[in-house]
Design a protein around this motif. Structure first.
Motif, PDB file in Angstrom:
ATOM      1  N   PHE A  27      76.878 138.134  48.352  1.00 20.12           N
ATOM      2  CA  PHE A  27      77.924 138.212  49.369  1.00 20.12           C
ATOM      3  C   PHE A  27      79.304 138.278  48.730  1.00 20.12           C
ATOM      4  O   PHE A  27      80.156 139.080  49.141  1.00 20.12           O
ATOM      5  CB  PHE A  27      77.867 137.013  50.311  1.00 20.12           C
ATOM      6  CG  PHE A  27      79.114 136.879  51.152  1.00 20.12           C
ATOM      7  CD1 PHE A  27      79.341 137.741  52.218  1.00 20.12           C
ATOM      8  CD2 PHE A  27      80.071 135.926  50.850  1.00 20.12           C
ATOM      9  CE1 PHE A  27      80.501 137.641  52.981  1.00 20.12           C
ATOM     10  CE2 PHE A  27      81.231 135.818  51.598  1.00 20.12           C
ATOM     11  CZ  PHE A  27      81.452 136.670  52.670  1.00 20.12           C
ATOM     12  N   GLY A  63      75.768 141.573  52.829  1.00 17.45           N
ATOM     13  CA  GLY A  63      76.348 140.316  52.367  1.00 17.45           C
ATOM     14  C   GLY A  63      76.286 139.243  53.432  1.00 17.45           C
ATOM     15  O   GLY A  63      76.022 138.068  53.135  1.00 17.45           O
ATOM     16  N   SER A  66      72.966 137.871  53.490  1.00 19.09           N
ATOM     17  CA  SER A  66      72.753 137.041  52.308  1.00 19.09           C
ATOM     18  C   SER A  66      73.301 135.630  52.500  1.00 19.09           C
ATOM     19  O   SER A  66      72.704 134.657  52.032  1.00 19.09           O
ATOM     20  CB  SER A  66      73.406 137.696  51.084  1.00 19.09           C
ATOM     21  OG  SER A  66      72.792 138.924  50.779  1.00 19.09           O
ATOM     22  N   VAL A  67      74.445 135.517  53.175  1.00 15.50           N
ATOM     23  CA  VAL A  67      74.981 134.193  53.491  1.00 15.50           C
ATOM     24  C   VAL A  67      73.977 133.410  54.332  1.00 15.50           C
ATOM     25  O   VAL A  67      73.704 132.225  54.078  1.00 15.50           O
ATOM     26  CB  VAL A  67      76.325 134.304  54.236  1.00 15.50           C
ATOM     27  CG1 VAL A  67      76.791 132.931  54.723  1.00 15.50           C
ATOM     28  CG2 VAL A  67      77.390 134.910  53.337  1.00 15.50           C
TER      29      VAL A  67
END
Length: 205
Positions: A27, A63, A66-67
């Motif tokens: 991210f 991203g 991904s967080v």
């Protein structure tokens, strides 16, 4: 009571930690890349959501996912080592914050209602998660760092609330939003890197 924090990390523990750290690191990389690619946008005046639409927008969207992955992995580990009802509330807040991040990823800012709901969930619930986490785990080696991150994320959130605007191009809103996201990402990076098994690590003594 045995000191579980002294136990060596298993292969699964290391896998969870590595995936969680790699996800939040990804991210951070997408955050940097989109700000370089989108030189038509202002770092100071456009919120991060705008960068997810247009050139390289798909990159930032990955991203966001991904967080959420990092948050869910940490929540899973905290759930495994829960000891009190408060710990379950900590896990719930973090899971809901991750759900908010997923909504932000699925619905771009042009679809305002679900996007704004997701953003509000993430930006409000994560500071609450941090405060409750530090309240319940006062002997964690990252306690001081977590308190500072909780205070900074709360300050940025209060600035957003005080601003009270929904215009994505307001400079104050943009910088407050990006500041809070930066603080959240920094805490996730440090926490996943510092704690080999993604559990709160107690101070010795």
């Amino acid at each position: 009571m045995p000191d579980h924090n002294a136990m060596p990390a298993s292969l699964n523990d290391n896998l969870y930690r590595n995936v969680a750290f790699a996800s939040i690191l990804w991210f951070c990389l997408t955050f940097i890349v989109v700000h370089i690619v989108r030189d038509d946008l202002s770092l100071w005046r456009q919120t991060l959501s705008i960068y997810a639409v247009g050139p390289a927008g798909w990159l930032l969207t990955t991203g966001f996912y991904s967080v959420a992955i990092t948050q869910l992995l940490i929540a899973y580990r905290l759930f495994q080592w829960r000891q009190t009802a408060g710990d379950l509330l900590v896990v719930t807040l973090l899971v809901l914050a991750a759900v908010g991040t997923v909504l932000v990823a699925i619905f771009p800012y042009t679809i305002k209602t679900p996007h704004n709901i997701g953003a509000a969930m993430h930006l409000i619930l994560f500071p609450l998660f941090l405060w409750l986490h530090v309240w319940l785990h006062r002997h964690d080696v990252l306690w001081t760092f977590s308190v500072v991150m909780a205070a900074l994320s709360t300050a940025a959130l209060l600035l957003l609330i005080w601003n009270g605007e929904t215009d994505y191009n307001l400079g104050t809103s943009a910088m407050a939003q990006k500041a809070e996201i930066f603080v959240i990402a920094l805490w996730l990076l440090v926490y996943t890197w510092r704690s080999p098994t993604l559990r709160p690590v107690a101070r010795s003594g």
